[in-house]
Design a protein around this motif. Sequence first.
Motif, PDB file in Angstrom:
ATOM      1  N   LEU A  49       0.853  -1.184   0.000  1.00 37.32           N
ATOM      2  CA  LEU A  49       0.000   0.000   0.000  1.00 37.32           C
ATOM      3  C   LEU A  49       0.891   1.236   0.000  1.00 37.32           C
ATOM      4  CD1 LEU A  49      -2.438  -1.213   2.779  1.00 37.32           C
ATOM      5  CD2 LEU A  49      -2.818  -1.296   0.320  1.00 37.32           C
ATOM      6  N   PRO A  50       0.428   2.353  -0.564  1.00 33.96           N
ATOM      7  CA  PRO A  50       1.267   3.555  -0.598  1.00 33.96           C
ATOM      8  C   PRO A  50       1.794   3.941   0.786  1.00 33.96           C
ATOM      9  CG  PRO A  50      -0.711   3.876  -1.911  1.00 33.96           C
ATOM     10  CD  PRO A  50      -0.871   2.564  -1.192  1.00 33.96           C
ATOM     11  N   GLN A  51       3.088   4.169   0.851  1.00 31.31           N
ATOM     12  CA  GLN A  51       3.802   4.607   2.060  1.00 31.31           C
ATOM     13  C   GLN A  51       3.811   3.580   3.196  1.00 31.31           C
ATOM     14  OE1 GLN A  51       5.749   7.459   2.070  1.00 31.31           O
ATOM     15  NE2 GLN A  51       5.236   7.258  -0.089  1.00 31.31           N
ATOM     16  N   HIS A  52       3.501   2.316   2.905  1.00 31.97           N
ATOM     17  CA  HIS A  52       3.588   1.264   3.920  1.00 31.97           C
ATOM     18  C   HIS A  52       5.067   1.030   4.240  1.00 31.97           C
ATOM     19  CE1 HIS A  52       2.060  -2.212   6.133  1.00 31.97           C
ATOM     20  NE2 HIS A  52       3.170  -2.810   5.764  1.00 31.97           N
ATOM     21  N   PRO A  53       5.442   0.892   5.519  1.00 35.92           N
ATOM     22  CA  PRO A  53       6.859   0.730   5.867  1.00 35.92           C
ATOM     23  C   PRO A  53       7.387  -0.685   5.590  1.00 35.92           C
ATOM     24  CG  PRO A  53       5.530   0.647   7.845  1.00 35.92           C
ATOM     25  CD  PRO A  53       4.597   0.964   6.707  1.00 35.92           C
ATOM     26  N   PHE A  54       8.592  -0.725   5.058  1.00 33.04           N
ATOM     27  CA  PHE A  54       9.339  -1.965   4.877  1.00 33.04           C
ATOM     28  C   PHE A  54      10.737  -1.741   5.437  1.00 33.04           C
ATOM     29  CE2 PHE A  54       6.033  -2.645   1.791  1.00 33.04           C
ATOM     30  CZ  PHE A  54       5.843  -4.014   1.796  1.00 33.04           C
ATOM     31  N   PHE A  55      11.394  -2.811   5.811  1.00 37.12           N
ATOM     32  CA  PHE A  55      12.765  -2.723   6.295  1.00 37.12           C
ATOM     33  C   PHE A  55      13.656  -3.416   5.285  1.00 37.12           C
ATOM     34  CE2 PHE A  55       9.919  -2.388   9.829  1.00 37.12           C
ATOM     35  CZ  PHE A  55      10.421  -1.285  10.506  1.00 37.12           C
ATOM     36  N   VAL A  56      14.732  -2.734   4.894  1.00 38.31           N
ATOM     37  CA  VAL A  56      15.653  -3.261   3.890  1.00 38.31           C
ATOM     38  C   VAL A  56      17.048  -3.353   4.475  1.00 38.31           C
ATOM     39  CG1 VAL A  56      14.311  -2.420   1.923  1.00 38.31           C
ATOM     40  CG2 VAL A  56      16.073  -0.959   2.900  1.00 38.31           C
ATOM     41  N   SER A  57      17.794  -4.303   3.968  1.00 38.32           N
ATOM     42  CA  SER A  57      19.179  -4.499   4.384  1.00 38.32           C
ATOM     43  C   SER A  57      20.064  -4.420   3.144  1.00 38.32           C
ATOM     44  CB  SER A  57      19.326  -5.869   5.047  1.00 38.32           C
ATOM     45  OG  SER A  57      20.643  -6.077   5.472  1.00 38.32           O
TER      46      SER A  57
END
Length: 89
Positions: A49-57
């Motif tokens: 969804l727009p602007q939904h937070p994800f965590f990236v490495s």
Amino acid sequence: MNLLKLYNTYEEAYFLERPNRFVMMLQTKTGSIIHAHVPNTGRMEEFCLPQHPFFVSPQKQRKFPFKVVATMYQNNFVFLDTVKVNEVF
């Protein structure tokens, strides 16, 4: 209780687009647009969804400089790195 450290570093980014099941376009907190590998190729409609937070490495020597490792859903972390889950267990 000891904490399990799975990644050396990670950062939060926000959903923009998922061009295909292996790639996400995200915007970092600094405003940069990044492409990240998605190890979980499921539909994930409730997360994209727009602007939904994800965590990236960050990842080295790969096609994309980042890998999506987790997100938030109903105030809980959802682990998306299916390869790392197998290593943990």
